[in-house]
Scaffold this motif. Structure first.
Motif, mmCIF file in Angstrom:
data_model
loop_
_atom_site.group_PDB
_atom_site.id
_atom_site.type_symbol
_atom_site.label_atom_id
_atom_site.label_comp_id
_atom_site.label_asym_id
_atom_site.label_seq_id
_atom_site.Cartn_x
_atom_site.Cartn_y
_atom_site.Cartn_z
ATOM 1 N N PRO A 23 4.745 -9.661 14.012
ATOM 2 C CA PRO A 23 3.479 -9.242 13.390
ATOM 3 C C PRO A 23 3.461 -7.742 13.069
ATOM 4 O O PRO A 23 2.943 -7.333 12.032
ATOM 5 C CB PRO A 23 2.427 -9.603 14.430
ATOM 6 N N PHE A 24 4.042 -6.934 13.945
ATOM 7 C CA PHE A 24 4.096 -5.493 13.695
ATOM 8 C C PHE A 24 4.879 -5.191 12.422
ATOM 9 O O PHE A 24 4.473 -4.347 11.613
ATOM 10 C CB PHE A 24 4.724 -4.754 14.889
ATOM 11 N N GLU A 25 6.019 -5.854 12.225
ATOM 12 C CA GLU A 25 6.833 -5.618 11.033
ATOM 13 C C GLU A 25 6.087 -6.013 9.768
ATOM 14 O O GLU A 25 6.134 -5.296 8.764
ATOM 15 C CB GLU A 25 8.157 -6.383 11.133
ATOM 16 N N VAL A 26 5.387 -7.140 9.828
ATOM 17 C CA VAL A 26 4.607 -7.582 8.667
ATOM 18 C C VAL A 26 3.496 -6.582 8.376
ATOM 19 O O VAL A 26 3.288 -6.167 7.232
ATOM 20 C CB VAL A 26 4.017 -8.993 8.895
ATOM 21 N N SER A 27 2.788 -6.174 9.415
ATOM 22 C CA SER A 27 1.703 -5.215 9.248
ATOM 23 C C SER A 27 2.214 -3.912 8.644
ATOM 24 O O SER A 27 1.591 -3.326 7.748
ATOM 25 C CB SER A 27 1.028 -4.953 10.598
ATOM 26 N N ARG A 28 3.347 -3.458 9.107
ATOM 27 C CA ARG A 28 3.938 -2.214 8.589
ATOM 28 C C ARG A 28 4.291 -2.354 7.119
ATOM 29 O O ARG A 28 4.045 -1.442 6.323
ATOM 30 C CB ARG A 28 5.175 -1.861 9.425
ATOM 31 N N LEU A 29 4.872 -3.486 6.725
ATOM 32 C CA LEU A 29 5.196 -3.714 5.316
ATOM 33 C C LEU A 29 3.935 -3.717 4.453
ATOM 34 O O LEU A 29 3.913 -3.144 3.358
ATOM 35 C CB LEU A 29 5.940 -5.038 5.146
ATOM 36 N N ASP A 31 1.048 -2.261 5.154
ATOM 37 C CA ASP A 31 0.507 -0.895 5.118
ATOM 38 C C ASP A 31 1.285 -0.022 4.131
ATOM 39 O O ASP A 31 0.695 0.760 3.380
ATOM 40 C CB ASP A 31 0.528 -0.260 6.509
ATOM 41 N N ARG A 32 2.600 -0.172 4.130
ATOM 42 C CA ARG A 32 3.425 0.567 3.170
ATOM 43 C C ARG A 32 3.103 0.146 1.740
ATOM 44 O O ARG A 32 3.091 0.971 0.821
ATOM 45 C CB ARG A 32 4.906 0.349 3.448
ATOM 46 N N SER A 33 2.819 -1.140 1.559
ATOM 47 C CA SER A 33 2.448 -1.643 0.236
ATOM 48 C C SER A 33 1.157 -1.005 -0.252
ATOM 49 O O SER A 33 1.057 -0.587 -1.407
ATOM 50 C CB SER A 33 2.279 -3.168 0.270
ATOM 51 N N VAL A 34 0.175 -0.927 0.633
ATOM 52 C CA VAL A 34 -1.098 -0.296 0.279
ATOM 53 C C VAL A 34 -0.865 1.148 -0.143
ATOM 54 O O VAL A 34 -1.370 1.592 -1.183
ATOM 55 C CB VAL A 34 -2.102 -0.379 1.454
ATOM 56 N N ASP A 35 -0.106 1.883 0.641
ATOM 57 C CA ASP A 35 0.180 3.286 0.315
ATOM 58 C C ASP A 35 0.913 3.414 -1.014
ATOM 59 O O ASP A 35 0.595 4.281 -1.837
ATOM 60 C CB ASP A 35 1.005 3.946 1.426
ATOM 61 N N THR A 36 1.885 2.543 -1.227
ATOM 62 C CA THR A 36 2.675 2.582 -2.457
ATOM 63 C C THR A 36 1.813 2.266 -3.670
ATOM 64 O O THR A 36 1.888 2.950 -4.697
ATOM 65 C CB THR A 36 3.855 1.585 -2.365
ATOM 66 N N ILE A 37 0.978 1.243 -3.557
ATOM 67 C CA ILE A 37 0.113 0.861 -4.674
ATOM 68 C C ILE A 37 -0.868 1.981 -4.996
ATOM 69 O O ILE A 37 -1.069 2.321 -6.170
ATOM 70 C CB ILE A 37 -0.623 -0.457 -4.362
ATOM 71 N N LEU A 59 -4.796 -6.574 1.023
ATOM 72 C CA LEU A 59 -3.596 -6.250 1.805
ATOM 73 C C LEU A 59 -3.964 -5.564 3.114
ATOM 74 O O LEU A 59 -3.357 -5.828 4.148
ATOM 75 C CB LEU A 59 -2.638 -5.378 0.991
ATOM 76 N N GLY A 60 -4.947 -4.686 3.067
ATOM 77 C CA GLY A 60 -5.405 -4.015 4.285
ATOM 78 C C GLY A 60 -5.980 -4.987 5.296
ATOM 79 O O GLY A 60 -5.706 -4.889 6.497
ATOM 80 N N ILE A 61 -6.760 -5.931 4.807
ATOM 81 C CA ILE A 61 -7.334 -6.951 5.692
ATOM 82 C C ILE A 61 -6.226 -7.824 6.271
ATOM 83 O O ILE A 61 -6.220 -8.129 7.468
ATOM 84 C CB ILE A 61 -8.380 -7.799 4.939
ATOM 85 N N ALA A 62 -5.285 -8.212 5.431
ATOM 86 C CA ALA A 62 -4.166 -9.028 5.908
ATOM 87 C C ALA A 62 -3.367 -8.286 6.969
ATOM 88 O O ALA A 62 -2.952 -8.882 7.973
ATOM 89 C CB ALA A 62 -3.268 -9.433 4.742
ATOM 90 N N SER A 63 -3.163 -7.003 6.776
ATOM 91 C CA SER A 63 -2.429 -6.203 7.756
ATOM 92 C C SER A 63 -3.152 -6.188 9.098
ATOM 93 O O SER A 63 -2.529 -6.328 10.148
ATOM 94 C CB SER A 63 -2.252 -4.771 7.240
ATOM 95 N N ASP A 76 2.922 -15.455 1.035
ATOM 96 C CA ASP A 76 2.187 -15.240 -0.217
ATOM 97 C C ASP A 76 1.691 -13.800 -0.344
ATOM 98 O O ASP A 76 1.728 -13.218 -1.430
ATOM 99 C CB ASP A 76 0.993 -16.198 -0.311
ATOM 100 N N THR A 77 1.238 -13.230 0.747
ATOM 101 C CA THR A 77 0.728 -11.862 0.731
ATOM 102 C C THR A 77 1.847 -10.866 0.431
ATOM 103 O O THR A 77 1.660 -9.928 -0.356
ATOM 104 C CB THR A 77 0.037 -11.529 2.062
ATOM 105 N N LEU A 78 2.998 -11.056 1.026
ATOM 106 C CA LEU A 78 4.139 -10.171 0.757
ATOM 107 C C LEU A 78 4.585 -10.276 -0.704
ATOM 108 O O LEU A 78 4.884 -9.263 -1.342
ATOM 109 C CB LEU A 78 5.302 -10.491 1.697
ATOM 110 N N ILE A 79 4.583 -11.475 -1.232
ATOM 111 C CA ILE A 79 4.962 -11.673 -2.632
ATOM 112 C C ILE A 79 3.917 -11.053 -3.557
ATOM 113 O O ILE A 79 4.257 -10.429 -4.567
ATOM 114 C CB ILE A 79 5.188 -13.168 -2.942
#
Length: 96
Positions: A23-29, A31-37, A59-63, A76-79
């Motif tokens: 879960p930590f790895e998914v959350s980190r990905l 969070d990085r997506s939010v920052d990148t977007i 994405l923030g809620i999913a994280s 689906d969220t990662l995609i």
């Protein structure tokens, strides 16, 4: 390969191997997506609509709720994150 392209690949790879992620790895990905977007939107001059449904909010809620998500929802969220980043990358490349 650019950092953006590498990150898109990382998101797709993670989506394909979601059962191996903590879960930590998914959350980190996510969070990085939010920052990148957010950064890419700023560069492109494209803002998210604060009144409408925005992928950054999702994405923030999913994280924050990653432990409550099913494997399919995480995939689906990662995609979705990868798709948005890819679309923004296309916009930025076209403007160069």
């Amino acid at each position: 390969m650019s950092q953006t392209t590498a990150f898109i690949s990382e998101l797709i790879r993670a989506a394909n191997e979601v059962e191996k992620l903590t879960p930590f790895e998914v959350s980190r990905l996510l969070d990085r997506s939010v920052d990148t977007i957010r950064e890419m939107r700023e560069q492109a001059g494209v803002g998210g609509n604060r009144r409408a449904k925005d992928v950054v909010i999702d994405l923030g809620i999913a994280s924050a709720r990653v432990r409550d998500l099913s494997t399919e929802d995480i995939r689906d969220t990662l995609i979705d994150a990868a798709d948005v980043i890819r679309a923004l990358r296309i916009i930025l490349v076209e403007r160069e």
